[in-house]
Design an enzyme around this catalytic site. Structure first.
Site, short mmCIF file in Angstrom:
data_model
loop_
_atom_site.label_atom_id
_atom_site.label_comp_id
_atom_site.label_asym_id
_atom_site.label_seq_id
_atom_site.Cartn_x
_atom_site.Cartn_y
_atom_site.Cartn_z
N LYS A 178 0.82 -1.22 0.00
CA LYS A 178 0.00 0.00 0.00
C LYS A 178 0.85 1.27 0.00
CE LYS A 178 -3.26 2.55 2.88
NZ LYS A 178 -2.38 3.74 2.93
N LEU B 251 -5.27 -0.13 7.12
CA LEU B 251 -4.14 0.75 7.38
C LEU B 251 -4.61 2.18 7.15
CD1 LEU B 251 -1.10 -1.00 5.62
CD2 LEU B 251 -1.66 -1.00 8.06
N ASP B 252 -4.06 3.13 7.91
CA ASP B 252 -4.40 4.53 7.72
C ASP B 252 -3.92 5.02 6.36
OD1 ASP B 252 -5.36 4.46 10.32
OD2 ASP B 252 -3.52 5.28 11.17
N ALA B 253 -4.48 6.14 5.92
CA ALA B 253 -4.13 6.69 4.61
C ALA B 253 -2.64 7.00 4.50
CB ALA B 253 -4.95 7.95 4.33
N HIS C 36 -6.17 3.31 15.05
CA HIS C 36 -4.88 4.03 15.17
C HIS C 36 -4.01 3.47 16.30
CE1 HIS C 36 -6.18 6.84 12.21
NE2 HIS C 36 -6.92 7.60 12.99
#
Length: 229
Positions: free
Chosen positions: A66, A100-102, A183
Protein backbone atom coordinates in the site's frame (compact mmCIF):
# COMPACT_ATOMS: atom_id res chain seq x y z
CA UNK A 1 -26.32 -22.90 -10.43
CA UNK A 2 -28.95 -20.54 -11.85
CA UNK A 3 -27.81 -18.80 -15.01
CA UNK A 4 -28.36 -15.28 -13.70
CA UNK A 5 -26.32 -16.10 -10.56
CA UNK A 6 -23.55 -17.62 -12.69
CA UNK A 7 -23.36 -14.44 -14.78
CA UNK A 8 -23.14 -12.15 -11.73
CA UNK A 9 -20.42 -14.29 -10.14
CA UNK A 10 -18.41 -14.51 -13.37
CA UNK A 11 -18.70 -10.88 -14.48
CA UNK A 12 -19.15 -7.34 -13.20
CA UNK A 13 -22.90 -7.41 -13.91
CA UNK A 14 -25.48 -7.11 -11.15
CA UNK A 15 -28.34 -9.61 -11.00
CA UNK A 16 -30.73 -7.11 -12.65
CA UNK A 17 -28.20 -6.30 -15.41
CA UNK A 18 -27.69 -10.02 -16.00
CA UNK A 19 -31.43 -10.50 -16.50
CA UNK A 20 -31.49 -7.62 -18.99
CA UNK A 21 -28.61 -9.23 -20.91
CA UNK A 22 -30.59 -12.47 -21.02
CA UNK A 23 -33.66 -10.68 -22.36
CA UNK A 24 -31.50 -9.05 -25.07
CA UNK A 25 -30.33 -12.53 -26.19
CA UNK A 26 -26.74 -11.61 -25.23
CA UNK A 27 -26.16 -14.93 -23.45
CA UNK A 28 -25.52 -18.36 -24.93
CA UNK A 29 -25.04 -21.72 -23.26
CA UNK A 30 -23.11 -24.20 -25.38
CA UNK A 31 -23.81 -22.01 -28.39
CA UNK A 32 -27.58 -21.73 -27.85
CA UNK A 33 -29.24 -18.45 -26.85
CA UNK A 34 -30.85 -18.76 -23.42
CA UNK A 35 -33.21 -16.15 -21.98
CA UNK A 36 -34.37 -18.05 -18.90
CA UNK A 37 -32.61 -16.63 -15.81
CA UNK A 38 -33.44 -19.83 -13.92
CA UNK A 39 -31.69 -22.06 -16.46
CA UNK A 40 -29.45 -24.50 -14.59
CA UNK A 41 -25.78 -24.22 -15.52
CA UNK A 42 -24.12 -27.62 -15.19
CA UNK A 43 -20.42 -28.35 -14.79
CA UNK A 44 -18.79 -28.01 -18.19
CA UNK A 45 -21.48 -25.74 -19.67
CA UNK A 46 -19.88 -23.06 -21.85
CA UNK A 47 -21.54 -19.76 -20.98
CA UNK A 48 -20.83 -16.72 -23.18
CA UNK A 49 -21.86 -13.11 -22.70
CA UNK A 50 -21.83 -11.12 -25.94
CA UNK A 51 -19.54 -13.81 -27.37
CA UNK A 52 -17.06 -13.74 -24.46
CA UNK A 53 -16.79 -16.93 -22.44
CA UNK A 54 -17.41 -16.49 -18.74
CA UNK A 55 -15.48 -18.32 -16.04
CA UNK A 56 -16.36 -18.45 -12.35
CA UNK A 57 -13.83 -16.82 -10.10
CA UNK A 58 -12.46 -19.04 -7.37
CA UNK A 59 -11.58 -17.80 -3.90
CA UNK A 60 -8.83 -15.22 -4.28
CA UNK A 61 -6.04 -14.10 -1.96
CA UNK A 62 -3.74 -11.16 -2.73
CA UNK A 63 -1.06 -9.07 -1.08
CA UNK A 64 -0.56 -5.41 -1.94
CA UNK A 65 2.16 -2.95 -0.98
CA UNK A 66 0.00 0.00 0.00
CA UNK A 67 1.21 3.50 -0.87
CA UNK A 68 0.30 6.64 1.08
CA UNK A 69 -2.86 8.56 0.22
CA UNK A 70 -4.91 5.41 -0.41
CA UNK A 71 -7.50 3.93 1.92
CA UNK A 72 -8.44 0.41 2.97
CA UNK A 73 -12.04 0.75 1.88
CA UNK A 74 -13.95 -0.96 -0.91
CA UNK A 75 -15.01 2.44 -2.30
CA UNK A 76 -13.19 5.67 -3.07
CA UNK A 77 -13.72 8.36 -0.46
CA UNK A 78 -11.34 11.22 0.39
CA UNK A 79 -8.56 9.08 -1.13
CA UNK A 80 -8.82 6.27 -3.68
CA UNK A 81 -9.46 2.73 -2.47
CA UNK A 82 -6.55 0.30 -2.56
CA UNK A 83 -8.79 -1.86 -4.76
CA UNK A 84 -8.32 0.72 -7.52
CA UNK A 85 -4.72 -0.53 -7.70
CA UNK A 86 -5.78 -4.13 -8.33
CA UNK A 87 -6.28 -4.54 -12.08
CA UNK A 88 -8.42 -7.69 -12.10
CA UNK A 89 -12.06 -8.34 -12.84
CA UNK A 90 -14.79 -8.71 -10.24
CA UNK A 91 -13.19 -6.72 -7.43
CA UNK A 92 -16.69 -6.23 -6.00
CA UNK A 93 -16.47 -9.53 -4.10
CA UNK A 94 -13.08 -8.70 -2.59
CA UNK A 95 -12.53 -7.08 0.78
CA UNK A 96 -9.55 -5.88 2.79
CA UNK A 97 -8.43 -8.04 5.71
CA UNK A 98 -7.52 -5.32 8.21
CA UNK A 99 -7.06 -1.62 7.63
CA UNK A 100 -4.14 0.75 7.38
CA UNK A 101 -4.40 4.53 7.72
CA UNK A 102 -4.13 6.69 4.61
CA UNK A 103 -0.60 7.77 5.58
CA UNK A 104 0.59 4.22 6.40
CA UNK A 105 2.34 2.04 3.84
CA UNK A 106 2.98 -1.67 3.56
CA UNK A 107 1.31 -5.06 3.56
CA UNK A 108 -2.41 -5.21 2.88
CA UNK A 109 -4.18 -8.55 2.45
CA UNK A 110 -7.16 -8.70 0.09
CA UNK A 111 -9.45 -11.70 -0.27
CA UNK A 112 -12.91 -13.02 -1.04
CA UNK A 113 -12.65 -15.57 1.80
CA UNK A 114 -14.49 -14.19 4.84
CA UNK A 115 -13.39 -16.90 7.29
CA UNK A 116 -9.73 -16.52 6.32
CA UNK A 117 -10.04 -12.75 6.70
CA UNK A 118 -11.50 -13.23 10.19
CA UNK A 119 -8.55 -15.38 11.23
CA UNK A 120 -6.17 -12.66 10.02
CA UNK A 121 -7.91 -9.83 11.87
CA UNK A 122 -9.63 -11.16 14.99
CA UNK A 123 -7.78 -10.33 18.24
CA UNK A 124 -8.87 -13.75 19.54
CA UNK A 125 -6.72 -15.44 16.89
CA UNK A 126 -3.51 -13.72 18.09
CA UNK A 127 -2.35 -13.13 14.51
CA UNK A 128 0.64 -10.83 14.86
CA UNK A 129 1.07 -7.72 12.73
CA UNK A 130 4.60 -6.32 12.57
CA UNK A 131 5.26 -2.66 11.82
CA UNK A 132 8.38 -0.66 11.09
CA UNK A 133 7.95 2.56 13.05
CA UNK A 134 9.81 5.88 12.93
CA UNK A 135 9.16 8.28 15.81
CA UNK A 136 9.86 11.92 16.64
CA UNK A 137 11.68 11.42 19.96
CA UNK A 138 14.50 9.02 20.92
CA UNK A 139 13.49 5.57 22.12
CA UNK A 140 14.55 4.10 25.44
CA UNK A 141 15.08 0.41 26.18
CA UNK A 142 12.69 0.68 29.14
CA UNK A 143 9.84 0.90 26.62
CA UNK A 144 10.31 -2.76 25.71
CA UNK A 145 8.85 -3.78 29.06
CA UNK A 146 6.13 -1.10 28.89
CA UNK A 147 4.86 -2.40 25.57
CA UNK A 148 5.14 -6.03 26.73
CA UNK A 149 2.95 -5.34 29.76
CA UNK A 150 0.27 -3.51 27.77
CA UNK A 151 -0.50 0.18 27.46
CA UNK A 152 -3.54 2.17 28.59
CA UNK A 153 -4.99 4.03 25.63
CA UNK A 154 -6.93 7.23 26.05
CA UNK A 155 -10.72 6.77 26.32
CA UNK A 156 -10.43 2.98 26.56
CA UNK A 157 -10.78 0.64 29.51
CA UNK A 158 -7.98 -1.79 30.33
CA UNK A 159 -4.65 -2.27 28.66
CA UNK A 160 -3.70 -3.29 25.15
CA UNK A 161 -2.65 -6.90 24.70
CA UNK A 162 1.09 -7.48 25.18
CA UNK A 163 3.14 -6.17 22.27
CA UNK A 164 6.71 -6.89 21.20
CA UNK A 165 8.93 -3.83 20.72
CA UNK A 166 12.34 -4.20 19.10
CA UNK A 167 14.38 -0.99 19.06
CA UNK A 168 16.63 -0.90 16.00
CA UNK A 169 17.87 2.71 16.11
CA UNK A 170 17.41 5.82 18.24
CA UNK A 171 14.23 6.82 16.39
CA UNK A 172 13.05 3.57 14.83
CA UNK A 173 11.68 0.25 16.01
CA UNK A 174 9.72 -2.79 15.00
CA UNK A 175 6.46 -3.34 16.85
CA UNK A 176 4.35 -6.51 16.73
CA UNK A 177 0.74 -6.33 17.94
CA UNK A 178 -2.09 -8.86 17.85
CA UNK A 179 -4.97 -6.40 17.93
CA UNK A 180 -6.27 -3.86 15.46
CA UNK A 181 -7.64 -0.99 17.51
CA UNK A 182 -8.26 2.36 15.83
CA UNK A 183 -4.88 4.03 15.17
CA UNK A 184 -3.43 1.59 17.69
CA UNK A 185 0.28 1.88 16.94
CA UNK A 186 0.15 5.69 16.87
CA UNK A 187 -1.87 5.78 20.08
CA UNK A 188 0.47 3.39 21.88
CA UNK A 189 3.48 5.57 21.16
CA UNK A 190 1.49 8.72 21.98
CA UNK A 191 0.71 7.20 25.38
CA UNK A 192 4.46 7.00 26.03
CA UNK A 193 4.97 10.66 25.07
CA UNK A 194 6.19 10.06 21.53
CA UNK A 195 4.75 10.60 18.05
CA UNK A 196 4.85 8.31 15.04
CA UNK A 197 6.16 10.09 11.96
CA UNK A 198 6.27 7.12 9.60
CA UNK A 199 4.58 3.73 9.71
CA UNK A 200 5.00 0.70 7.47
CA UNK A 201 3.48 -2.78 7.93
CA UNK A 202 5.91 -5.57 7.11
CA UNK A 203 4.10 -8.74 8.14
CA UNK A 204 0.72 -10.25 9.03
CA UNK A 205 0.86 -13.65 10.72
CA UNK A 206 3.27 -15.75 8.68
CA UNK A 207 2.94 -13.56 5.57
CA UNK A 208 5.84 -11.19 4.91
CA UNK A 209 5.49 -8.35 2.43
CA UNK A 210 7.26 -9.41 -0.77
CA UNK A 211 10.31 -7.11 -1.15
CA UNK A 212 9.95 -7.37 -4.93
CA UNK A 213 6.67 -5.43 -4.77
CA UNK A 214 7.01 -1.69 -5.21
CA UNK A 215 4.51 0.71 -3.67
CA UNK A 216 1.13 0.17 -5.31
CA UNK A 217 2.05 -3.26 -6.70
CA UNK A 218 0.36 -6.55 -5.83
CA UNK A 219 0.45 -10.29 -6.45
CA UNK A 220 -1.56 -13.39 -5.59
CA UNK A 221 -0.55 -15.24 -2.42
CA UNK A 222 1.14 -18.60 -2.69
CA UNK A 223 -0.57 -21.62 -1.15
CA UNK A 224 2.03 -21.63 1.65
CA UNK A 225 1.20 -18.00 2.46
CA UNK A 226 -2.53 -18.72 2.47
CA UNK A 227 -1.96 -21.64 4.84
CA UNK A 228 0.11 -19.41 7.15
CA UNK A 229 -3.04 -17.65 8.40
Amino acid sequence: MRLDKFITEASELSRSSAKKALHRSDVTCDGVVVKDSGFKVESGTRVCLEGRELTLFGVRYLMLNKPVDTICSTIDEMYPSVLSLVDIEKTSNLHIAGRLDADTTGLVLITSDGQWSHRATSPKKDCGKRYLVEVAEPLDDSLIKVFAEGIALRNEDGLTKPAKLEIIASHSARLTITEGKYHQVKRMFAATGNAVVKLHRECVGGIELDPALGLGEWRYLTQAEIDAI
